[in-house]
Design an enzyme around this catalytic site. Structure first.
Site, PDB file in Angstrom:
ATOM      1  N   GLY A  88       8.474   5.793  -8.088  1.00  0.00           N
ATOM      2  CA  GLY A  88       9.114   4.985  -7.045  1.00  0.00           C
ATOM      3  C   GLY A  88       8.173   4.926  -5.857  1.00  0.00           C
ATOM      4  O   GLY A  88       7.183   5.664  -5.803  1.00  0.00           O
ATOM      5  N   GLY A 100       6.682   6.043  -3.054  1.00  0.00           N
ATOM      6  CA  GLY A 100       6.694   7.330  -2.368  1.00  0.00           C
ATOM      7  C   GLY A 100       5.955   7.316  -1.039  1.00  0.00           C
ATOM      8  O   GLY A 100       6.095   8.246  -0.242  1.00  0.00           O
ATOM      9  N   ASP A 119       3.197  13.474   1.419  1.00  0.00           N
ATOM     10  CA  ASP A 119       3.359  13.220   2.858  1.00  0.00           C
ATOM     11  C   ASP A 119       3.652  11.757   3.190  1.00  0.00           C
ATOM     12  O   ASP A 119       3.869  11.412   4.351  1.00  0.00           O
ATOM     13  CB  ASP A 119       2.123  13.719   3.634  1.00  0.00           C
ATOM     14  CG  ASP A 119       0.840  13.027   3.196  1.00  0.00           C
ATOM     15  OD1 ASP A 119       0.909  12.081   2.377  1.00  0.00           O
ATOM     16  OD2 ASP A 119      -0.239  13.432   3.671  1.00  0.00           O
ATOM     17  N   GLY A 120       3.625  10.894   2.171  1.00  0.00           N
ATOM     18  CA  GLY A 120       3.930   9.480   2.427  1.00  0.00           C
ATOM     19  C   GLY A 120       2.827   8.739   3.165  1.00  0.00           C
ATOM     20  O   GLY A 120       3.035   7.629   3.646  1.00  0.00           O
ATOM     21  N   ARG A 157      -0.312  -5.100   2.284  1.00  0.00           N
ATOM     22  CA  ARG A 157      -0.931  -6.056   1.361  1.00  0.00           C
ATOM     23  C   ARG A 157       0.017  -7.212   1.080  1.00  0.00           C
ATOM     24  O   ARG A 157       1.244  -7.075   1.168  1.00  0.00           O
ATOM     25  CB  ARG A 157      -1.349  -5.359   0.063  1.00  0.00           C
ATOM     26  CG  ARG A 157      -0.213  -4.864  -0.795  1.00  0.00           C
ATOM     27  CD  ARG A 157      -0.691  -4.481  -2.203  1.00  0.00           C
ATOM     28  NE  ARG A 157      -1.224  -3.133  -2.273  1.00  0.00           N
ATOM     29  CZ  ARG A 157      -0.563  -2.078  -2.737  1.00  0.00           C
ATOM     30  NH1 ARG A 157       0.684  -2.202  -3.162  1.00  0.00           N
ATOM     31  NH2 ARG A 157      -1.119  -0.892  -2.781  1.00  0.00           N
ATOM     32  N   ASP A 169       3.143   1.877 -13.737  1.00  0.00           N
ATOM     33  CA  ASP A 169       3.643   1.557 -12.390  1.00  0.00           C
ATOM     34  C   ASP A 169       2.606   0.808 -11.566  1.00  0.00           C
ATOM     35  O   ASP A 169       2.881   0.417 -10.434  1.00  0.00           O
ATOM     36  CB  ASP A 169       4.070   2.834 -11.660  1.00  0.00           C
ATOM     37  CG  ASP A 169       2.943   3.840 -11.519  1.00  0.00           C
ATOM     38  OD1 ASP A 169       2.215   4.049 -12.508  1.00  0.00           O
ATOM     39  OD2 ASP A 169       2.764   4.387 -10.421  1.00  0.00           O
ATOM     40  N   ASP A 218      -2.999  -2.096  -5.959  1.00  0.00           N
ATOM     41  CA  ASP A 218      -3.012  -0.642  -5.825  1.00  0.00           C
ATOM     42  C   ASP A 218      -4.380  -0.059  -6.195  1.00  0.00           C
ATOM     43  O   ASP A 218      -4.556   0.544  -7.257  1.00  0.00           O
ATOM     44  CB  ASP A 218      -1.897  -0.007  -6.665  1.00  0.00           C
ATOM     45  CG  ASP A 218      -1.433   1.308  -6.040  1.00  0.00           C
ATOM     46  OD1 ASP A 218      -1.958   1.658  -4.966  1.00  0.00           O
ATOM     47  OD2 ASP A 218      -0.573   1.988  -6.621  1.00  0.00           O
TER      48      ASP A 218
END
Ligand code: AMP
Ligand code: MG
Length: 470
Positions: A89, A91, A124-125, A178, A252, A262
């Site tokens: 997901g 994150g 930590d995102g 993006r 993913d 990504d």
């Protein structure tokens, strides 16, 4: 917010309901310093009129743009290096909005490094500044080489100190935005299948069909799979022709439109090397350069498996089996595109692919990937340039003669492109790892962004010179 009339918000992911994403809040960063804004991409969605403060409010503070409901973290699962992970997901990112571009395509404003979400799993995102810079460089290079790709819209430094195993730490932080033609991943379907939710698969199929593959008839699930197979084959062929190694071809990281995104541990090939691997953690070479078609196909089989919940196996298998032929067809087209020549029929086009690869193989480290395409762009129209250039001594012998023969059979395609000043230079723009590090070093030591900016300006020139369509 001074958006132009071209700005067309269309937050369609919400049509799916509340089982596909979670509302989240952006991190509150200590600082927000604009490092990069892509004005050409912004203009394609009517956002070029934002001044710096407004830009930072939108893409560093994430105050919702007009007509956008606020950030949501998408739910998805995925196979990572062939191991199923139901804990994925968004994150460290979210969907900040959706807009139509000037070609009528529905694009996501997707973030990376915008804070933790329910899917952060102890992470930590955050995104490192270097990681953000690397995504900008990859996307810009790929766009110039005609690869269907997300575009980096914004990079804002955020003033935090991050700990990372793969960068000297503490290291600087950033948030990236993006523009991407859908973040619906194969893994989005996998999550629904994992929970045995045929109803969710059905909703996703219709969502993706209507918004991204409208030529497919409503209810034709194998037809939708065939369209995704085709787009994925085209993308893979373009990566190969660009000499690009994505590095992390997990389910993913592949989406339903065949637009690549990504960019983490990516690399461009220095020279022909089928086993060239990008990610240091890819010890077995699963996602090595020449294994990318196989990796994408494997991922497509996982997507097809999910669709079995709502469609018969036989037509799904048939759609899946279209990958091989489509990939070979798109590889020929991608090589013709990169060499700037017109098609001369299947056999002659395939000869050109084969002889180009043979020449690159024989050339070894001395014949780098990108210069070969640069030297011979537009076929015989470049003969004097190539044979009078820095690689002249590599262009002799039997393997070369076979390449030249196959190339010269083909008519140049828009050879007036050779008049662009880029072709008066002796070297093309490349994006090898040493250069990437050399662009980062002055930022790390002196906060000097000028080499990075100069590189982006040259890539923009290259994009114009090549004239490829993603
Ligand atoms: P990636 O390999 O970048 O596609 O990421 C794989 C998964 O790990 C995704 O679910 C990401 O959201 C998550 N992830 C990667 N880095 C972080 C991080 N620093 N904090 C939280 N989640 C992360
Ligand atoms: Mg990812």
């Amino acid at each position: 917010m001074p958006v132009t009339p071209a700005y067309t918000p269309e937050p369609r992911f919400f049509d799916l309901g509340d089982e596909y994403a979670d509302a989240v809040r952006p991190a509150d960063f200590p600082t927000t310093i604009l490092r990069y804004r892509n004005d050409r991409a912004a203009a394609s969605v009517g956002l070029e009129g934002l001044d710096e403060a407004e830009w930072i409010a939108a893409f560093g503070r994430f105050q919702p743009l007009p007509g956008q409901p606020g950030p949501i973290a998408m739910r998805y699962h995925g196979h990572q290096f062939r191991h199923y992970n139901p804990g994925l997901g968004d994150g460290r990112g979210f969907l900040a909005g959706q807009v139509r571009d000037d070609r009528g395509r529905l694009l996501d404003l997707g973030t990376k490094g915008s804070g933790t979400t329910p899917w952060s799993r102890g992470g930590d995102g955050r995104l490192t500044l270097k990681g953000g810079m690397r995504e900008v460089l990859a996307a810009t290079m790929l766009e110039s080489l005609g690869v269907p790709t997300s575009r980096a819209l914004s990079l804002i430094e955020t003033g935090e100190a991050l700990e990372r195993g793969d960068e000297p730490s503490p290291t600087r932080s950033a948030v990236l935005v993006r523009l991407q033609h859908s973040h619906v991943r194969f893994g989005t379907f996998q999550r629904a299948a994992y929970h045995q939710r045929a109803d969710m698969i059905e909703a996703l199929v219709e969502h993706v069909r209507a918004l991204y593959h409208p030529d497919v008839a409503a209810g034709d699930t194998p037809g939708l799979l065939a369209a995704i197979v085709e787009a994925s084959a085209r993308l893979t062929a373009r990566w190969i022709a660009a000499g690009f190694v994505h590095g992390v071809l997990n389910t993913d990281n592949l989406n339903v439109t065949g637009e690549s995104f990504d960019y983490g541990p990516w690399r461009f090939l220095p020279a022909y090397e089928p086993g060239f691997t990008a990610a240091y953690f890819d010890q077995t070479g699963l996602y090595a350069f020449a294994r990318q078609p196989e990796a994408v196909f494997w991922n497509l089989t996982q997507l097809a498996g999910c669709l079995k919940l709502v469609a018969d196996v036989e037509p799904l298998t048939e759609a899946l089996n279209g990958f091989g032929p489509a990939y070979i067809r798109h590889l020929r087209a991608a090589f013709l595109m990169r060499l700037g020549v017109q098609s001369l029929g299947e056999a002659a086009d395939q000869r050109l692919v084969d002889t180009t690869l043979a020449l690159l193989r024989e050339g070894g480290a001395a014949l780098r990937w990108e210069p070969l395409f640069f030297d011979w762009f537009a076929g015989f129209s470049s003969s004097a340039r190539a044979l009078g250039g820095p690689r002249a001594t590599l262009y002799q012998g039997e393997t070369f003669d076979a390449f030249r023969f196959a190339l010269f059979e083909h008519e140049p395609d828009l050879p007036e492109r050779l008049e662009h000043p880029m072709f008066a230079q002796s070297e093309p723009e490349e994006m090898l790892i040493d250069e990437v590090e050399a662009l980062w070093a002055p930022v790390a030591t002196d906060d000097d962004w000028s080499p990075f900016q100069a590189k982006l300006a040259r890539l923009e020139q290259a994009r114009e010179a090549w004239g490829f369509e993603g």
